[in-house]
Design a protein around this motif. Structure first.
Motif, short mmCIF file in Angstrom:
data_model
loop_
_atom_site.label_atom_id
_atom_site.label_comp_id
_atom_site.label_asym_id
_atom_site.label_seq_id
_atom_site.Cartn_x
_atom_site.Cartn_y
_atom_site.Cartn_z
N TYR A 122 0.80 -1.22 0.00
CA TYR A 122 0.00 0.00 0.00
C TYR A 122 0.83 1.28 0.00
CZ TYR A 122 -3.41 -3.52 1.23
OH TYR A 122 -4.21 -4.66 1.22
N ILE A 123 2.12 1.16 -0.33
CA ILE A 123 2.96 2.35 -0.39
C ILE A 123 3.62 2.46 -1.76
CG2 ILE A 123 3.37 2.45 2.11
CD1 ILE A 123 6.05 1.07 1.67
N SER A 124 3.92 3.67 -2.16
CA SER A 124 4.52 3.91 -3.48
C SER A 124 5.53 5.05 -3.38
CB SER A 124 3.42 4.27 -4.49
OG SER A 124 3.96 4.85 -5.65
N LEU A 125 6.74 4.80 -3.83
CA LEU A 125 7.76 5.86 -3.80
C LEU A 125 7.37 7.02 -4.69
CD1 LEU A 125 11.21 4.00 -3.78
CD2 LEU A 125 10.35 5.64 -2.08
N ARG A 169 7.21 10.79 -3.02
CA ARG A 169 8.22 11.82 -3.33
C ARG A 169 7.66 13.24 -3.25
NH1 ARG A 169 9.91 8.01 -7.42
NH2 ARG A 169 11.88 7.02 -6.77
N ASP A 170 6.39 13.38 -3.53
CA ASP A 170 5.77 14.71 -3.48
C ASP A 170 5.80 15.29 -2.07
OD1 ASP A 170 5.24 14.55 -6.17
OD2 ASP A 170 3.18 13.83 -5.90
N GLN A 171 5.97 14.43 -1.05
CA GLN A 171 5.97 14.90 0.33
C GLN A 171 7.38 15.11 0.89
OE1 GLN A 171 3.30 12.74 2.97
NE2 GLN A 171 1.95 12.18 1.27
N LEU A 191 13.94 5.63 7.43
CA LEU A 191 14.67 4.86 6.43
C LEU A 191 14.19 3.41 6.41
CD1 LEU A 191 18.32 6.11 7.06
CD2 LEU A 191 16.72 6.91 5.33
N GLN A 192 13.84 2.95 5.23
CA GLN A 192 13.52 1.54 5.05
C GLN A 192 14.79 0.75 4.75
OE1 GLN A 192 11.07 0.66 1.65
NE2 GLN A 192 11.27 -1.55 1.89
N ILE A 193 14.93 -0.42 5.38
CA ILE A 193 16.06 -1.30 5.13
C ILE A 193 15.62 -2.37 4.13
CG2 ILE A 193 17.83 -2.78 6.15
CD1 ILE A 193 17.83 0.14 7.12
N ILE A 244 14.50 6.33 1.57
CA ILE A 244 14.00 7.45 2.37
C ILE A 244 12.49 7.61 2.16
CG2 ILE A 244 14.17 9.92 2.80
CD1 ILE A 244 17.02 9.82 1.71
N TRP A 245 11.74 7.59 3.26
CA TRP A 245 10.29 7.77 3.20
C TRP A 245 9.89 8.95 4.09
CZ3 TRP A 245 7.11 4.95 0.08
CH2 TRP A 245 7.57 3.72 -0.40
N PRO A 246 8.99 9.81 3.62
CA PRO A 246 8.45 10.86 4.49
C PRO A 246 7.70 10.22 5.67
CG PRO A 246 7.84 11.25 2.19
CD PRO A 246 8.40 9.86 2.27
N LEU A 247 7.98 10.68 6.86
CA LEU A 247 7.32 10.13 8.04
C LEU A 247 5.80 10.25 7.92
CD1 LEU A 247 7.43 9.05 10.99
CD2 LEU A 247 7.51 11.45 11.72
#
Length: 207
Positions: free
Chosen positions: A68-71, A75-77, A86-88, A133-136
């Motif tokens: 349910y997530i998409s880079l 990225r817009d955030q 950070l995702q490992i 890298i993911w926006p919190l």
């Protein structure tokens, strides 16, 4: 009135317990799980396990399902000084992604992930193969509540409810005496005799 989640004990997703979903099917998300009264929860299959809602909720955590997530969407955030996690890559628990925690290692619990600024994350110099890298705020909106099997105990959960779980041997199918082929005497299955003649001698054992 005590309400219950109903676990399908035949299947788990990683460490996450799988519950009956509202509207049909199964889910690890507690917010999508159907709730039952005690009477309803105790009238299902032997493989369905009733868990008191309050007990499970107190031991739940947040996890992020990669489905349910998409880079591209996230990225817009990303912006200067925004908070990120950070995702490992390469580490999973069922469908859940692993997130870096401080000072070392990873976690599947979103609330334990290490927070840092976007600039600090970029300065680490990790490649997407090493860390993503993911926006919190983005993952926060996608995270859902679930519970891991290591965090719950059915005997503890049902204490005081009056519900007694059947012992493992009581959940097995009733014993059936062996059946011998009337033609050659070899063992054959009770159900299989209606599907095929004896594979050894060709005798019909339906009668």
């Amino acid at each position: 009135m005590t309400l219950f989640y109903l676990q399908d004990s035949r299947t788990d997703v990683g460490d996450g317990l799988m519950f009956w979903a509202l509207g049909g099917g199964y889910t690890t998300s507690l917010d999508k799980a159907e709730l039952f009264t005690q009477e309803q929860a105790c009238s299902h299959r032997d493989t369905d396990i009733p868990w008191p809602k309050d007990y499970v909720d107190a031991r739940a955590h947040l996890g992020v399902d990669h489905q349910y997530i998409s880079l591209d969407e996230a990225r817009d955030q990303l912006s200067p000084e925004c908070t990120v996690v950070l995702q490992i890559p390469g580490h999973w628990n069922g469908n859940d992604i692993a997130l870096a925690k401080w000072p070392i290692g990873h976690t599947f619990r979103f609330e334990k992930a290490h927070h840092l600024t976007f600039e600090a994350a970029e300065a680490i110099g990790n490649t997407p193969e090493e860390a993503v890298i993911w926006p919190l705020s983005y993952l926060e909106a996608k995270a859902r509540r679930l519970v891991h099997k290591r965090d719950v105990n059915i005997k503890e959960a049902l204490r005081g409810t009056g519900i007694a779980m059947a012992a493992p041997w009581e959940q097995r199918k009733p014993w059936q005496r062996p059946l011998n082929c009337h033609g050659c005497g070899r063992f054959i299955s009770w159900d299989g005799r209606f599907l095929n003649d004896c594979p050894n001698c060709g005798a019909n054992n339906c009668s």
